[in-house]
Design a protein around this motif. Structure first.
Motif, PDB file in Angstrom:
ATOM      1  N   THR A 177       4.324  -5.981 -11.513  1.00 43.01           N
ATOM      2  CA  THR A 177       5.092  -5.092 -10.649  1.00 43.01           C
ATOM      3  C   THR A 177       5.736  -5.909  -9.548  1.00 43.01           C
ATOM      4  N   ILE A 178       7.046  -5.817  -9.422  1.00 45.47           N
ATOM      5  CA  ILE A 178       7.772  -6.490  -8.364  1.00 45.47           C
ATOM      6  C   ILE A 178       8.667  -5.459  -7.690  1.00 45.47           C
ATOM      7  N   VAL A 277       2.246  -6.542  -6.133  1.00 47.11           N
ATOM      8  CA  VAL A 277       1.729  -6.471  -7.494  1.00 47.11           C
ATOM      9  C   VAL A 277       0.782  -5.281  -7.593  1.00 47.11           C
ATOM     10  N   ALA A 278       0.574  -4.855  -8.834  1.00 43.97           N
ATOM     11  CA  ALA A 278      -0.338  -3.741  -9.074  1.00 43.97           C
ATOM     12  C   ALA A 278      -1.786  -4.210  -8.993  1.00 43.97           C
ATOM     13  N   THR A 279      -2.667  -3.275  -8.672  1.00 43.83           N
ATOM     14  CA  THR A 279      -4.089  -3.566  -8.569  1.00 43.83           C
ATOM     15  C   THR A 279      -4.862  -2.600  -9.460  1.00 43.83           C
ATOM     16  N   GLU A 283      -3.233   0.990  -6.086  1.00 42.79           N
ATOM     17  CA  GLU A 283      -2.468   0.783  -4.869  1.00 42.79           C
ATOM     18  C   GLU A 283      -1.822  -0.610  -4.896  1.00 42.79           C
ATOM     19  N   PRO A 284      -0.470  -0.696  -4.865  1.00 48.47           N
ATOM     20  CA  PRO A 284       0.178  -2.016  -4.856  1.00 48.47           C
ATOM     21  C   PRO A 284      -0.213  -2.799  -3.611  1.00 48.47           C
ATOM     22  N   ALA A 365       7.639   7.113  -7.352  1.00 48.32           N
ATOM     23  CA  ALA A 365       6.393   7.650  -7.902  1.00 48.32           C
ATOM     24  C   ALA A 365       6.288   7.430  -9.398  1.00 48.32           C
ATOM     25  N   ASN A 366       7.432   7.376 -10.093  1.00 48.36           N
ATOM     26  CA  ASN A 366       7.425   7.141 -11.541  1.00 48.36           C
ATOM     27  C   ASN A 366       7.173   5.684 -11.893  1.00 48.36           C
ATOM     28  N   ARG A 367       7.245   4.820 -10.910  1.00 47.15           N
ATOM     29  CA  ARG A 367       7.118   3.390 -11.166  1.00 47.15           C
ATOM     30  C   ARG A 367       5.811   2.830 -10.630  1.00 47.15           C
ATOM     31  N   GLN A 368       4.914   3.661 -10.176  1.00 47.73           N
ATOM     32  CA  GLN A 368       3.650   3.201  -9.613  1.00 47.73           C
ATOM     33  C   GLN A 368       2.504   3.534 -10.552  1.00 47.73           C
ATOM     34  N   GLY A 369       1.528   2.665 -10.542  1.00 47.35           N
ATOM     35  CA  GLY A 369       0.348   2.870 -11.364  1.00 47.35           C
ATOM     36  C   GLY A 369      -0.642   1.744 -11.177  1.00 47.35           C
TER      37      GLY A 369
END
Length: 572
Positions: A177-178, A277-279, A283-284, A365-369
């Motif tokens: 994730t960037i 980056v994703a965790t 939570e990025p 919100a659609n790009r977070q996870g």
């Protein structure tokens, strides 16, 4: 130890200067005493002082009456005239040097450098001058890679996909994730490195070369330049042999490559400070909170095999072609997967898709996870965190990247065409200067072109072998080679070092050959008789007739004008 040595030699410096001046004066006096005067020599032959055999016309046919000879055989030339050159003429040397060679040397200063060390910048100059084929090949690859990169990402719709720059980075580290701001800021900071590529000195150098070459063609048609006293010292061929530098410099100025190591590294470091980056918990977080690796970074290490990939001067783009293509393909594959799933309204976290608007097509919100969700979203492209480009299992994907063969072939054709189009004009133009054939001047240009091509072949082969040797594992941060990859690595190093040595020698060779031509060093029996091609039938045309001068002048103009047009067409 250095200071005492300098203190010891400092009192001797005035005497060393005097000795040097005296030595140079002795050399000039010796050259004046032992110099050959071919007009006087021909008069002696015509008078019968050296017998009645050996006189010819300007086509090499023997004459029945020695008094009517306008040329003499090579054997008679050595006996009657000696093996030395014509007398050095400072006026001819200074005029030809400033008109033909100096503009090209000044134009070389406009080439882009930007390497980490001065030695690398020096090597880039020697590679460019010593192998115009390699310089043209790297330039053509840069242009073709830029078009390929734009076309590769043009159909992707994911918001983060803003790769508009042609990055010549050594190796990329891609994170799952960037942030969008990362790409925007990186692009702005890279574009801000070179706000203006054209400078007044660059324009002046380019105009100087164009005007000088224009005078070459005009004077060739009018016959104003070619006379008997200046025929063999004329620099028209020199204007053609360095003409390749004009489209290369203009093209690099137009492309404005971002090649300054310090500034590019600074821009990447600034952008990496805002890389998220994703965790696992979803939570990025900043990449700096997890690892020292970043979204995009200049590769460190790699050993001597990949040393040319670390040199940021554009002439070294040949070494980055294959790893750069794979690096771009890694990023493209991730964006392709993300674009396809976003077009199908599949959010990263697997929940309900939140619709966007005109300003925000894909809501954040659609790009977070979480990390596993991000990995699944762009599978099977990346590993859980970030991996180095070459640290991959065998058979993971193509080792060469898409479209490399077509770009390699096209870049090679363009490079060879520009090299032999300009050097070939100098070769053919000098070939038709009486005596027609291959002498020292034609031979020096021919050697320059051949060595330039050989250097290009050796360094390209070295880059391919270096790429092959990269498909191996790592252990404790060090590369682990098996027998085949080690052999490829050793062969790559040998080819690269030999090619650079040849390129440096070739650069010194062509500049020395031009100086020899201007100083009348090549104006001797061996060179004027075209011994290398005529062999035992070699002869030296001394008393040139008006039709010989006109024929040579028109041939030079006819060859130079089309090749100059071809070079201009190559730039466009």
């Amino acid at each position: 130890m250095t200071l005492p040595v300098l203190s010891f030699f400092r009192p001797l410096l005035p005497q060393l200067r005097q000795w040097t001046r005296a030595w140079i004066l002795c050399l000039m006096l010796a050259a004046s005493v032992w110099a050959t005067n071919f007009s006087t020599c021909l008069d002696e032959v015509r008078s019968g002082q050296w017998g009645t055999i050996g006189g010819t016309d300007n086509s090499g046919r023997p004459v029945s009456n020695i008094s009517q000879a306008t040329a003499i055989t090579y054997d008679l030339c050595l006996r009657a005239c000696g093996s030395g050159p014509e007398r050095f003429n400072w006026n001819i040397f200074s005029q030809q040097f400033t008109a033909w060679l100096l503009p090209s040397l000044a134009l070389a200063s406009q080439l882009p450098f930007g390497a980490r060390t001065r030695l690398d910048n020096l090597v880039s100059v020697l590679l460019t001058v010593g192998s115009p084929t390699l310089a043209s090949y790297s330039l053509a690859l840069t242009v073709l890679n830029g078009h390929w990169l734009a076309g590769r990402f043009s159909h992707l719709s994911y918001p983060n996909c803003t790769l508009k720059n042609h990055f010549s980075l050594h190796s990329w580290y891609f994170t799952p994730t960037i942030t969008f701001k990362f790409w925007v800021d990186l692009e702005e900071w890279l574009n801000g490195l070179y706000p203006q590529s054209w400078s007044l000195s660059a324009v002046a150098s380019i105009l100087w070369v164009i005007i000088a070459y224009f005078f070459t063609v005009v004077d060739s048609f009018t016959g104003g330049v070619v006379t008997y006293s200046t025929l063999n010292s004329n620099g028209q061929a020199v204007g053609s042999v360095f003409l390749w530098m004009l489209p290369v410099v203009v093209a690099w100025l137009q492309i404005s490559p971002k090649c300054d190591y310090t500034r590019v590294k600074g821009a990447i470091n600034r952008a990496n400070q805002i890389a998220f980056v994703a965790t696992p918990d979803g939570e990025p977080t900043l990449a700096s909170n997890i690892s020292t690796k970043r979204a995009i970074s200049l590769r460190k290490g790699g050993g001597d095999v990949h040393s040319d990939e670390h040199c940021t001067a554009p002439v070294f783009n040949y070494a980055r072609f294959l790893p750069w293509t794979l690096a771009v393909e890694e990023v493209y594959a991730a964006f392709r997967e993300a674009s396809q799933k976003s077009e199908s309204h599949q959010p990263v976290n697997g929940s309900t898709w939140e619709r966007g608007d005109r300003n925000i097509r894909v809501r954040p919100a659609n790009r977070q996870g979480s990390l596993p969700q991000v990995i699944a979203y762009i599978e099977p492209v990346v590993k859980p965190w970030a991996f180095e480009l070459f640290d991959r299992p065998r058979g993971f994907r193509s080792r060469w990247g898409p479209g490399v063969l077509s770009r390699f072939v096209l870049a090679s054709v363009l490079a060879l065409g520009l090299t032999w189009g300009t050097i070939g004009a100098a070769i053919v133009g000098s070939y038709f200067v009486p005596t027609q054939g291959i002498g020292c001047r034609v031979g020096s240009y021919l050697v320059y072109g051949i060595v330039s091509t050989v250097v290009w072949m050796m360094l390209v082969a070295s880059s391919i072998l270096a790429h092959i040797s990269s498909f191996t594992g790592t252990s404790n941060g060090r590369y682990v080679y098996d027998k085949s990859t080690r052999t490829a690595a050793v062969a790559s190093i040998i080819l690269r070092r030999t090619g650079k040595l040849l390129a440096a020698s070739n650069a010194i060779w062509i500049v020395s050959a031009c100086l020899f031509q201007f100083s009348s060093f090549f104006d001797r029996c061996l060179c004027n008789s075209s011994v290398f091609s005529l062999g035992k039938h070699a002869y030296n045309a001394i008393d040139l007739l008006p039709e010989d001068l006109v024929r040579s002048s028109l041939m030079s103009a006819t060859l130079n004008a089309p090749w100059g047009a071809q070079s201009s067409l190559w730039v466009s």
